[in-house]
Design a protein around this motif. Structure first.
Motif, mmCIF file in Angstrom:
data_model
loop_
_atom_site.group_PDB
_atom_site.id
_atom_site.type_symbol
_atom_site.label_atom_id
_atom_site.label_comp_id
_atom_site.label_asym_id
_atom_site.label_seq_id
_atom_site.Cartn_x
_atom_site.Cartn_y
_atom_site.Cartn_z
ATOM 1 N N CYS A 1 0.825 -1.216 0.000
ATOM 2 C CA CYS A 1 0.000 0.000 0.000
ATOM 3 C C CYS A 1 0.859 1.266 0.000
ATOM 4 O O CYS A 1 1.984 1.269 0.498
ATOM 5 N N TRP A 2 0.264 2.324 -0.548
ATOM 6 C CA TRP A 2 0.844 3.675 -0.458
ATOM 7 C C TRP A 2 -0.199 4.603 0.139
ATOM 8 O O TRP A 2 -1.384 4.545 -0.251
ATOM 9 N N GLY A 3 0.218 5.464 1.036
ATOM 10 C CA GLY A 3 -0.719 6.344 1.732
ATOM 11 C C GLY A 3 -0.871 7.687 1.031
ATOM 12 O O GLY A 3 -0.151 8.004 0.084
ATOM 13 N N SER A 4 -1.846 8.463 1.506
ATOM 14 C CA SER A 4 -2.084 9.795 0.943
ATOM 15 C C SER A 4 -2.737 10.674 2.003
ATOM 16 O O SER A 4 -3.247 10.183 2.997
ATOM 17 N N PRO A 5 -2.752 11.999 1.772
ATOM 18 C CA PRO A 5 -3.475 12.863 2.705
ATOM 19 C C PRO A 5 -4.966 12.941 2.394
ATOM 20 O O PRO A 5 -5.687 13.672 3.038
ATOM 21 N N HIS A 6 -5.441 12.205 1.398
ATOM 22 C CA HIS A 6 -6.838 12.304 0.968
ATOM 23 C C HIS A 6 -7.719 11.177 1.491
ATOM 24 O O HIS A 6 -8.857 11.029 1.049
ATOM 25 N N GLY A 7 -7.184 10.353 2.395
ATOM 26 C CA GLY A 7 -7.995 9.274 2.970
ATOM 27 C C GLY A 7 -7.949 7.975 2.195
ATOM 28 O O GLY A 7 -8.596 7.008 2.595
ATOM 29 N N LEU B 1 -5.811 4.799 -0.019
ATOM 30 C CA LEU B 1 -4.591 4.057 -0.282
ATOM 31 C C LEU B 1 -4.596 3.605 -1.730
ATOM 32 O O LEU B 1 -5.660 3.408 -2.322
ATOM 33 N N VAL B 2 -3.407 3.438 -2.303
ATOM 34 C CA VAL B 2 -3.275 2.694 -3.551
ATOM 35 C C VAL B 2 -2.730 1.329 -3.151
ATOM 36 O O VAL B 2 -1.780 1.251 -2.363
ATOM 37 N N THR B 3 -3.349 0.243 -3.627
ATOM 38 C CA THR B 3 -2.910 -1.094 -3.216
ATOM 39 C C THR B 3 -2.626 -1.958 -4.448
ATOM 40 O O THR B 3 -3.264 -1.815 -5.490
ATOM 41 N N ILE B 4 -1.654 -2.869 -4.290
ATOM 42 C CA ILE B 4 -1.398 -3.881 -5.331
ATOM 43 C C ILE B 4 -1.177 -5.220 -4.639
ATOM 44 O O ILE B 4 -0.524 -5.272 -3.593
ATOM 45 N N GLY B 5 -1.754 -6.286 -5.212
ATOM 46 C CA GLY B 5 -1.624 -7.609 -4.597
ATOM 47 C C GLY B 5 -0.962 -8.587 -5.539
ATOM 48 O O GLY B 5 -0.622 -8.252 -6.678
ATOM 49 N N ILE B 6 -0.788 -9.822 -5.066
ATOM 50 C CA ILE B 6 -0.158 -10.831 -5.930
ATOM 51 C C ILE B 6 -1.119 -11.283 -7.031
ATOM 52 O O ILE B 6 -0.725 -11.979 -7.958
ATOM 53 N N ASP B 7 -2.389 -10.861 -6.949
ATOM 54 C CA ASP B 7 -3.300 -11.071 -8.076
ATOM 55 C C ASP B 7 -3.047 -10.034 -9.179
ATOM 56 O O ASP B 7 -3.711 -10.045 -10.212
ATOM 57 N N LEU B 8 -2.110 -9.125 -8.933
ATOM 58 C CA LEU B 8 -1.709 -8.052 -9.856
ATOM 59 C C LEU B 8 -2.803 -7.017 -10.077
ATOM 60 O O LEU B 8 -2.706 -6.172 -10.961
ATOM 61 N N ILE C 1 -4.865 -3.696 -9.004
ATOM 62 C CA ILE C 1 -4.508 -2.440 -8.324
ATOM 63 C C ILE C 1 -5.805 -1.714 -7.977
ATOM 64 O O ILE C 1 -6.728 -1.647 -8.803
ATOM 65 N N HIS C 2 -5.904 -1.203 -6.764
ATOM 66 C CA HIS C 2 -7.130 -0.544 -6.312
ATOM 67 C C HIS C 2 -6.827 0.757 -5.599
ATOM 68 O O HIS C 2 -5.738 0.955 -5.077
ATOM 69 N N LEU C 3 -7.858 1.593 -5.557
ATOM 70 C CA LEU C 3 -7.910 2.673 -4.570
ATOM 71 C C LEU C 3 -8.767 2.155 -3.433
ATOM 72 O O LEU C 3 -9.829 1.582 -3.673
ATOM 73 N N LEU C 4 -8.313 2.359 -2.200
ATOM 74 C CA LEU C 4 -9.046 1.810 -1.060
ATOM 75 C C LEU C 4 -9.118 2.855 0.049
ATOM 76 O O LEU C 4 -8.090 3.413 0.448
ATOM 77 N N ASN C 5 -10.339 3.122 0.521
ATOM 78 C CA ASN C 5 -10.498 3.964 1.707
ATOM 79 C C ASN C 5 -10.617 3.032 2.910
ATOM 80 O O ASN C 5 -11.618 2.340 3.057
ATOM 81 N N PRO C 6 -9.593 2.981 3.759
ATOM 82 C CA PRO C 6 -9.593 1.981 4.833
ATOM 83 C C PRO C 6 -10.668 2.233 5.890
ATOM 84 O O PRO C 6 -11.037 1.320 6.624
ATOM 85 N N LEU C 7 -11.187 3.447 5.951
ATOM 86 C CA LEU C 7 -12.181 3.768 6.967
ATOM 87 C C LEU C 7 -13.580 3.337 6.521
ATOM 88 O O LEU C 7 -14.345 2.763 7.292
ATOM 89 N N THR C 8 -13.914 3.623 5.286
ATOM 90 C CA THR C 8 -15.248 3.283 4.776
ATOM 91 C C THR C 8 -15.234 1.950 4.038
ATOM 92 O O THR C 8 -16.288 1.413 3.718
ATOM 93 N N ARG C 9 -14.049 1.442 3.755
ATOM 94 C CA ARG C 9 -13.842 0.227 2.956
ATOM 95 C C ARG C 9 -14.357 0.378 1.534
ATOM 96 O O ARG C 9 -14.584 -0.619 0.845
ATOM 97 N N SER C 10 -14.568 1.609 1.076
ATOM 98 C CA SER C 10 -14.881 1.820 -0.340
ATOM 99 C C SER C 10 -13.656 1.421 -1.154
ATOM 100 O O SER C 10 -12.520 1.688 -0.755
ATOM 101 N N ARG C 11 -13.915 0.824 -2.290
ATOM 102 C CA ARG C 11 -12.794 0.383 -3.115
ATOM 103 C C ARG C 11 -13.106 0.653 -4.577
ATOM 104 O O ARG C 11 -14.229 0.431 -5.025
#
Lengths: 371, 184
Positions: free
Chosen positions: A89-95, A97-104, A106-116
Motif C-alpha cells: 500500500c501507499w498512503g495519501s493525505p486524501h484518505g 490508499l493505492v494497493t497492489i496484490g499478488i493477483d496483480l 490495483i485498487h484505490l481503497l479507503n480503509p475507513l469506509t472500505r470503499s474500493r
C-alpha cells in the motif's frame, strides 16, 4: 427552546465540522442526531480537509484486522480491512490508499469506509521490459511510488477527476490512470530513473534520481514530462522527496548512515535537509525551519499538516517511515522510522510496541477521511 | 471624539444604543449605515433583547480598534524611517499586553451556557460579525472534541433521534474503534 442545537442551520453546523480536525471527532459528531449526521456525511465540508494523520500498521497473518495508530491520542484503532490483506500500500493525505496484490490487481481503497475502486491491473502497464517476474516480486517491487491528486469522491459524478500517477518497472518510468480507465498510460519520451512524485497546484511533478524535476503534461494527446528545474547543487543523497508546502514546491533530502550489511531492520536515517524552489528563478534555496508544520514522508504522498490544528504533533518535525524497499527482504522493512526534529537535528526513534516489521508493506502515513 | 449614536431594536421591541464605530464591527449594520438609512432605529427581528446586549458588548470591544493595532512586522519594512530599536520593543510589549488582555476578556466574555451560545452564534451569523462567529463556532467545536456522542448530547441538550437499530449499529462502530494504548 428545547432541542435547538439539532436544528442549527446547516451552514453553521458545517462551520463547526470544519473545526474538527480528527476523524474520530467527526464520526462522533455524526452519531449525535440525524441532522448532525446529515451534515457530517456532506462531502463538501470534509473531502478537501486533511484530518489528523494515522500510522497504518503492518498486517497480522492470522486475521483481517488492521491497526491504525493515532499519535494524537495515543490509541490504536483496529479496523476490519480484508481488502488490504496481503497487498502493498501507499498512503495519501486524501484518505485513500493505492494497493497492489499478488493477483496483480490495483485498487484505490479507503480503509475507513472500505470503499474500493478498481484501477487497471499491473499487466496493462506499457513498456514492460522484464516481464519474467513472480507475482510476489511484482507486488513487492513493480511500483516504486503511487500518488493520487485528490479523493476519487471529492467531486460529483464519475471519478475522472481522480488521477493516479505511479513510478513503475525496472526503469522507474512514469504512468498515470483514472478509475474506469482500461490501462495505464506511460508518459512519452519518458527518461528512466524517477524516484519521487507529488501533486501540487494542479500538476504532477516528478523527481529524477540525479535531482532534475519534470512537470507532467498529461492533458495533451501525447502526455509527456517537461523539464522544470535542475537539482540543488552539491547534494548527492540516496533518498529525495518532493512536497507542496503552502503551495510551494520543496525538496526533502534524507541522509542515511552507511551500514555494511543489512541482516536486520534497523534505523538508518541520520539527517534531513529541505530546499524550497524559488518560483521565479527555479533555483533551490535551503530552508532551515518548517515553522508550525509537521511533515510526513515515507510510502505516501509527502504532505504536511499545521500543528496548531492537530494537537499531539510537534512543530518543525519530520515524521518518517521506512520506505527503502530494496532492503525489505533483508529481515523486513519498518525499522527505519521516527521523528526528526529540525530545531536540533535530533531523531526520536519510534518505540511502538506493535509489530512494525513487514517484508513488503511496513507502516505508512495516511490522513483518514470519510470521502 | 464622540461618535454618532445608533439605535437597535430587538425582536421583542426593546431599543438599545450603540456607537456607530462599534456598530461597524457588524457587516450587516455597516451596510445599513453606509446605505444612509440612519433615520431612527434599526430593527433586528432575529435578535432578542436577551442576546442583543451581549452582541453590543462584543462590538464595543472590537468595533473601535479596526486597524488601529500598529504592527511593526519583521522589524519594519521601511528602513528609511528611523525606528528606534527600543521603540520597537516597547511597541511589541504593548502589542503583547493588548493581545493577552483581549484573550482574557474573550475568556470571560465567552463564559456562558449552551443556550446563550446558540443564540449568540445565530446573531453573529445574522449580523455578519466574523470575529464573534469564529469565537462561538470554536467554542461549540471545543465542546465536541474528544467527547463521546452521549457527552456531546449532554453538552448541547440534544436527544438522540436515531432508531434503536441505528444506535446499535453506531455502538458497534465505536466498539471496533475503541482500542487503547500505544507508545511508551
Amino acid at each position: 427552546m428545547v432541542q435547538c442545537w439539532s436544528r442549527l442551520p446547516e451552514e453553521l453546523l458545517g462551520c463547526i465540522t470544519n473545526r474538527l480536525h480528527s476523524i474520530e471527532d467527526l464520526v462522533k459528531f455524526g452519531a449525535v442526531c440525524r441532522s448532525w449526521r446529515s451534515v457530517k456525511i456532506q462531502k463538501s465540508y470534509c473531502s478537501l480537509k486533511h484530518y489528523t494523520p494515522w500510522l497504518m500498521l503492518v498486517e497480522s497473518e492470522s486475521n483481517d484486522i488492521r491497526g491504525f495508530y493515532s499519535l494524537s491520542n495515543n490509541k490504536v484503532y483496529h479496523l476490519h480491512l480484508p481488502e488490504a490483506h496481503g497487498r502493498r500500500c501507499w498512503g495519501s493525505p486524501h484518505g485513500w490508499l493505492v494497493t497492489i496484490g499478488i493477483d496483480l490487481e490495483i485498487h484505490l481503497l479507503n480503509p475507513l469506509t472500505r470503499s474500493r475502486l478498481r484501477l487497471p491491473s499491473q499487466p496493462t502497464f506499457q513498456d514492460l521490459y522484464f516481464p519474467a517476474q513472480t507475482p510476489k516480486e511484482i507486488r513487492d517491487s513493480f511500483i516504486g511510488k503511487a500518488v493520487i491528486c485528490s479523493s476519487p469522491l471529492s467531486s460529483s459524478g464519475d471519478h475522472q477527476n481522480c488521477i493516479v500517477m505511479a513510478i513503475y518497472g525496472e526503469l522507474s518510468l512514469l504512468a498515470f490512470t483514472r478509475p474506469g480507465d482500461t490501462k495505464w498510460t506511460t508518459l512519452e519520451n519518458c527518461p528512466p530513473g524517477f524516484i519521487d512524485l507529488i501533486y501540487s497546484n494542479g500538476h504532477f511533478y516528478a523527481l529524477q534520481s540525479l535531482g532534475d524535476v519534470v512537470i507532467c503534461d498529461i492533458n495533451s494527446p501525447h502526455p509527456k514530462p517537461i523539464y522544470f528545474a535542475s537539482s540543488p547543487e552539491g547534494d548527492f543523497v540516496e533518498r529525495k522527496y518532493l512536497v507542496d508546502l503552502s503551495g510551494e514546491l520543496h525538496m526533502v533530502l534524507r541522509n542515511f548512515e552507511n551500514i555494511e550489511s543489512y541482516s536486520s531492520p534497523k534505523s538508518r536515517t541520520i539527517d534531513f535537509k529541505i530546499y524550497k524552489l524559488v518560483s521565479g528563478t527555479r533555483q533551490w534555496v535551503e530552508v532551515h525551519c518548517l515553522e508550525e508544520q509537521a511533515l510526513f514522508v515515507g510510502n505516501n504522498s509527502t504532505f504536511a499538516i499545521s500543528v496548531s490544528d492537530h494537537p499531539g504533533f510537534q512543530v518543525n518535525c519530520i515524521y518518517f517511515t521506512d520506505d527503502y524497499s530494496l532492503f525489505y527482504k533483508f529481515g523486513g522493512g519498518g525499522g527505519d522510522m521516527g521523528i526528526f526534529n529540525f530545531a536540533d537535528h535530533t531523531i526520536q526513534p519510534c518505540n511502538l510496541a506493535h509489530d512494525i516489521i513487514s517484508d513488503f508493506s511496513p507502516p505508512i502515513w495516511i490522513s483518514p477521511n470519510l470521502w | 471624539m464622540s461618535s454618532t449614536k445608533i439605535f437597535l431594536k430587538s425582536s421583542d421591541d426593546k431599543t438599545f444604543e450603540i456607537d456607530e464605530t462599534a456598530a461597524r464591527a457588524s457587516e450587516t449594520l455597516k451596510n445599513i449605515i453606509d446605505g444612509g438609512c440612519l433615520d431612527g432605529v434599526i430593527p433586528l427581528p432575529n435578535v432578542s433583547s436577551n442576546i442583543l446586549p451581549k452582541v453590543i458588548e462584543y462590538c464595543k470591544k472590537h468595533g473601535g480598534d479596526n486597524g488601529s493595532s500598529k504592527k511593526i512586522a519583521n522589524g519594519g519594512v521601511d528602513k528609511d524611517k528611523e525606528i528606534l530599536p527600543d521603540y520597537d520593543e516597547e511597541e511589541d510589549k504593548r502589542e503583547k499586553v493588548r493581545v493577552d488582555e483581549l484573550k482574557k476578556w474573550e475568556e470571560e466574555y465567552m463564559d456562558f451556557d449552551q443556550q446563550v451560545l446558540y443564540d449568540l452564534m445565530l446573531a453573529a451569523n445574522y449580523l455578519h460579525i466574523k470575529g464573534l462567529l469564529d469565537l462561538t463556532v470554536e467554542k461549540a467545536a471545543s465542546m465536541i472534541r474528544g467527547r463521546t456522542p452521549d457527552q456531546i448530547r449532554e453538552n448541547f441538550n440534544i436527544n438522540s433521534d436515531f432508531t434503536p437499530e441505528e444506535e446499535e449499529e453506531m455502538i458497534l462502530i465505536e466498539d471496533e474503534w475503541d482500542d487503547e494504548w500505544a507508545f511508551d
